[in-house]
Design a protein around this motif. Structure first.
Motif, PDB file in Angstrom:
ATOM      1  N   THR A   1      31.213  39.342  43.161  1.00 31.28           N
ATOM      2  CA  THR A   1      30.749  38.618  42.037  1.00 31.28           C
ATOM      3  C   THR A   1      31.293  39.413  40.607  1.00 31.28           C
ATOM      4  N   SER A   2      31.589  40.778  40.652  1.00 30.58           N
ATOM      5  CA  SER A   2      32.243  41.471  39.689  1.00 30.58           C
ATOM      6  C   SER A   2      33.915  40.930  39.664  1.00 30.58           C
ATOM      7  N   VAL A   3      34.379  41.186  40.922  1.00 32.26           N
ATOM      8  CA  VAL A   3      35.714  40.665  40.885  1.00 32.26           C
ATOM      9  C   VAL A   3      35.870  39.160  40.214  1.00 32.26           C
ATOM     10  N   ASP A   4      35.123  38.126  40.633  1.00 29.66           N
ATOM     11  CA  ASP A   4      35.074  36.900  40.056  1.00 29.66           C
ATOM     12  C   ASP A   4      35.086  36.796  38.507  1.00 29.66           C
ATOM     13  N   ARG A   5      34.139  37.780  38.001  1.00 35.74           N
ATOM     14  CA  ARG A   5      34.171  37.801  36.731  1.00 35.74           C
ATOM     15  C   ARG A   5      35.250  38.158  35.834  1.00 35.74           C
ATOM     16  N   LEU A   6      35.822  39.230  36.608  1.00 33.59           N
ATOM     17  CA  LEU A   6      37.299  39.777  36.034  1.00 33.59           C
ATOM     18  C   LEU A   6      38.298  38.698  36.057  1.00 33.59           C
ATOM     19  N   ARG A   7      38.404  37.919  37.220  1.00 35.80           N
ATOM     20  CA  ARG A   7      39.441  37.110  37.423  1.00 35.80           C
ATOM     21  C   ARG A   7      39.124  35.898  36.093  1.00 35.80           C
ATOM     22  N   GLU A   8      38.014  35.424  36.195  1.00 35.07           N
ATOM     23  CA  GLU A   8      37.614  34.543  35.059  1.00 35.07           C
ATOM     24  C   GLU A   8      38.207  34.854  33.636  1.00 35.07           C
ATOM     25  N   GLN A   9      38.071  36.395  33.403  1.00 32.52           N
ATOM     26  CA  GLN A   9      38.530  37.020  32.274  1.00 32.52           C
ATOM     27  C   GLN A   9      40.196  37.226  32.054  1.00 32.52           C
ATOM     28  N   GLY A  10      40.717  36.724  33.356  1.00 34.52           N
ATOM     29  CA  GLY A  10      42.260  36.872  33.284  1.00 34.52           C
ATOM     30  C   GLY A  10      42.900  38.072  33.820  1.00 34.52           C
ATOM     31  N   TYR A  11      42.051  38.934  34.620  1.00 35.24           N
ATOM     32  CA  TYR A  11      42.727  39.939  35.223  1.00 35.24           C
ATOM     33  C   TYR A  11      43.239  39.469  36.428  1.00 35.24           C
ATOM     34  N   MET A  12      44.582  40.133  36.760  1.00 28.93           N
ATOM     35  CA  MET A  12      44.953  40.006  38.167  1.00 28.93           C
ATOM     36  C   MET A  12      44.582  41.058  39.196  1.00 28.93           C
ATOM     37  N   THR A  13      44.064  40.465  40.237  1.00 27.16           N
ATOM     38  CA  THR A  13      43.433  41.237  41.463  1.00 27.16           C
ATOM     39  C   THR A  13      43.976  41.243  42.550  1.00 27.16           C
ATOM     40  N   ALA A  14      44.080  42.229  43.362  1.00 25.09           N
ATOM     41  CA  ALA A  14      44.850  42.197  44.562  1.00 25.09           C
ATOM     42  C   ALA A  14      43.930  43.072  45.470  1.00 25.09           C
ATOM     43  N   ILE A  15      43.743  42.550  46.957  1.00 32.02           N
ATOM     44  CA  ILE A  15      43.326  43.489  48.034  1.00 32.02           C
ATOM     45  C   ILE A  15      44.269  43.669  48.969  1.00 32.02           C
ATOM     46  N   TRP A  16      44.042  45.006  49.724  1.00 28.61           N
ATOM     47  CA  TRP A  16      45.047  45.538  50.566  1.00 28.61           C
ATOM     48  C   TRP A  16      43.931  45.776  51.840  1.00 28.61           C
ATOM     49  N   PHE A  17      43.961  44.871  53.026  1.00 26.19           N
ATOM     50  CA  PHE A  17      43.149  44.942  53.978  1.00 26.19           C
ATOM     51  C   PHE A  17      43.822  45.941  55.112  1.00 26.19           C
ATOM     52  N   VAL A  18      43.175  46.971  55.383  1.00 27.96           N
ATOM     53  CA  VAL A  18      43.603  47.990  56.222  1.00 27.96           C
ATOM     54  C   VAL A  18      42.696  48.202  57.592  1.00 27.96           C
ATOM     55  N   ASP A  19      41.793  47.164  57.905  1.00 27.59           N
ATOM     56  CA  ASP A  19      41.089  47.192  59.118  1.00 27.59           C
ATOM     57  C   ASP A  19      41.043  46.029  59.901  1.00 27.59           C
ATOM     58  N   ASP A  20      42.165  45.091  59.470  1.00 27.67           N
ATOM     59  CA  ASP A  20      42.480  43.939  60.226  1.00 27.67           C
ATOM     60  C   ASP A  20      43.128  44.202  61.755  1.00 27.67           C
ATOM     61  N   PRO A  21      42.714  43.415  62.652  1.00 23.85           N
ATOM     62  CA  PRO A  21      41.849  42.209  62.635  1.00 23.85           C
ATOM     63  C   PRO A  21      40.557  42.322  63.000  1.00 23.85           C
ATOM     64  N   TYR A  22      39.846  43.699  62.918  1.00 27.00           N
ATOM     65  CA  TYR A  22      38.763  43.894  63.505  1.00 27.00           C
ATOM     66  C   TYR A  22      37.213  43.536  62.708  1.00 27.00           C
ATOM     67  N   PHE A  23      37.659  42.895  61.495  1.00 26.46           N
ATOM     68  CA  PHE A  23      36.589  42.238  60.862  1.00 26.46           C
ATOM     69  C   PHE A  23      36.741  41.133  60.081  1.00 26.46           C
ATOM     70  N   THR A  24      37.323  40.351  60.956  1.00 21.45           N
ATOM     71  CA  THR A  24      37.553  38.839  60.536  1.00 21.45           C
ATOM     72  C   THR A  24      36.518  38.002  60.403  1.00 21.45           C
ATOM     73  N   GLU A  25      35.255  38.356  60.573  1.00 17.33           N
ATOM     74  CA  GLU A  25      33.920  37.636  60.476  1.00 17.33           C
ATOM     75  C   GLU A  25      33.753  37.738  59.035  1.00 17.33           C
ATOM     76  N   GLU A  26      34.057  38.845  58.254  1.00 20.33           N
ATOM     77  CA  GLU A  26      34.105  39.085  56.885  1.00 20.33           C
ATOM     78  C   GLU A  26      35.169  38.692  55.950  1.00 20.33           C
ATOM     79  N   THR A  27      36.232  39.242  56.541  1.00 19.24           N
ATOM     80  CA  THR A  27      37.568  39.385  55.537  1.00 19.24           C
ATOM     81  C   THR A  27      37.781  37.844  54.959  1.00 19.24           C
ATOM     82  N   PRO A  28      37.805  36.744  55.675  1.00 11.37           N
ATOM     83  CA  PRO A  28      38.435  35.546  54.992  1.00 11.37           C
ATOM     84  C   PRO A  28      37.777  35.252  53.648  1.00 11.37           C
ATOM     85  N   GLU A  29      36.197  35.263  53.778  1.00 11.06           N
ATOM     86  CA  GLU A  29      35.543  34.946  52.511  1.00 11.06           C
ATOM     87  C   GLU A  29      35.846  35.829  51.457  1.00 11.06           C
ATOM     88  N   LEU A  30      35.876  37.187  51.780  1.00  6.24           N
ATOM     89  CA  LEU A  30      36.302  38.265  50.841  1.00  6.24           C
ATOM     90  C   LEU A  30      37.512  37.965  50.072  1.00  6.24           C
TER      91      LEU A  30
END
Length: 358
Positions: free
Chosen positions: A103-132
């Motif tokens: 929710t915090s990330v969504d708020r920041l994107r709405e304010q115009g901030y550029m956001t990036a995430i680097w997944f380093v546990d793939d593919p072991y948590f792909t039940e969670e990462t697509p939504e994230l």
């Protein structure tokens, strides 16, 4: 006689370690640091809690950008308002992150901030990462097989991006007698790893072996192998000493099947190498690893790393390299050279930043 033999053995061990360290230091003295570009950016970096990755990335960023501010996940909103960053870079976004982080990330994107995430546990948590992933403008993943997954859920900017090594942590160093071994393995006891060491047990008799990590009581031959086992977590500062003290370090990648401490119900394959591949090689130690598809992008088997695809092959190569010290050292030194000239986070991060779509 026994005292004299012990003295000679100790002298020889000290000589060998000094010889190894002298060669490593001479090599590193001739490694040119990468020519780094400069980005006139302010970056808010949110680490995961993996010391060996987080510190390496943070240090590289401080060399590349005008300002890098490292903050805890729960500090994200307040820190963004205070520092007004050009980019928010999140490492992994799993495990230790609070439930309202997305929710915090969504708020920041709405304010115009550029956001990036680097997944380093793939593919072991792909039940969670697509939504994230859908909460971010840019997704980086160290796993080749996950790029189509994140594209399929609508992320516009998805990049395969490998990890590297933090050279201030993983590097050649003197290792005391308590860290010495013929064969070392560090990591948790996933089923493929326990199966391997159960099968190796008779072969390991008479060798100095270290097996370190969580859950090794799962071994079927635990009683036989228990003299070799330390079942528990050790920090990276200790890990590097065990790597340096070993003649051979074995690297076995985590299995991808769901249920083996994984949440990979999609059964995406593991095509990419783990960070240990870089970290072991940065210590100037011979690495024997199982094969992942993209290994050949970074190392050349028989030149700066060794591989195995079966237990008989692993046994054969262990026996050979324990006997052939010069060949073992030659590959280990080339591993060190390749890693420190191509695969540190200072080499990685300029390309990552160049992929941000400003």
């Amino acid at each position: 006689m026994a005292k004299l033999a012990g003295r000679k053995k100790g002298y020889r061990a000290g000589y060998d370690e000094g010889y190894r360290m002298g060669g490593c230091r001479a090599l590193l003295d001739h490694v040119e640091p990468p020519a780094l570009p400069f980005f006139e950016w302010k970056i808010l970096y949110v680490p995961q809690g993996f010391e060996s990755i987080d510190e390496g990335v943070a240090k590289a960023l401080t060399q590349l950008v005008r300002e890098c501010i490292v903050v805890r996940p729960e500090q994200l909103l307040a820190s963004a308002e205070q520092f007004q960053p050009d980019l928010i870079l999140v490492m992994n976004g799993l495990h230790v992150f609070p439930s309202d982080f997305r929710t915090s990330v969504d708020r920041l994107r709405e304010q115009g901030y550029m956001t990036a995430i680097w997944f380093v546990d793939d593919p072991y948590f792909t039940e969670e990462t697509p939504e994230l992933a859908q909460h971010f403008d840019v997704v980086f993943t160290h796993e080749l097989s996950c790029v189509p997954l994140y594209e399929s859920v609508g992320v516009k900017h998805v990049h395969y991006f490998p990890l590297g090594v933090h050279p201030d942590l993983f590097m050649p160093t003197m290792a005391g007698p308590q860290y010495k071994s013929d064969i070392c393995f560090i990591g948790n006891a996933f089923t493929n790893r326990t199966a391997l060491f159960d099968e190796l047990a008779p072969f390991l008799v008479g060798k100095k072996v270290r097996i370190i990590g969580g859950f090794w009581e799962r071994l079927r031959r635990f009683k036989q192998l228990s003299p070799f086992v330390y079942s528990g977590f050790i920090p990276p500062s200790e890990t590097v000493k065990f790597y340096n003290g070993a003649k051979i370090v074995i690297n076995v990648h985590r299995p991808i099947t769901n249920g083996d401490d994984n949440r990979n119900t999609l059964n995406l394959p593991g095509r990419s190498i783990n960070p240990r591949t870089f970290e072991i090689n940065a210590c100037g130690t011979l690495q024997l690893t199982d094969v992942r598809e993209d290994l050949y992008r970074y190392y050349s088997p028989g030149v700066d790393i060794e591989t195995f695809s079966s237990i008989p092959e692993l046994k054969q190569k262990i026996s050979y390299y324990l006997m052939e010290e010069d060949h073992r050292r030659s590959i280990a030194m080339q591993a060190l050279r390749t890693t420190m000239t191509r695969h540190t986070y200072a080499h990685r991060l300029p390309e990552l930043l160049s992929l941000i779509p400003f």
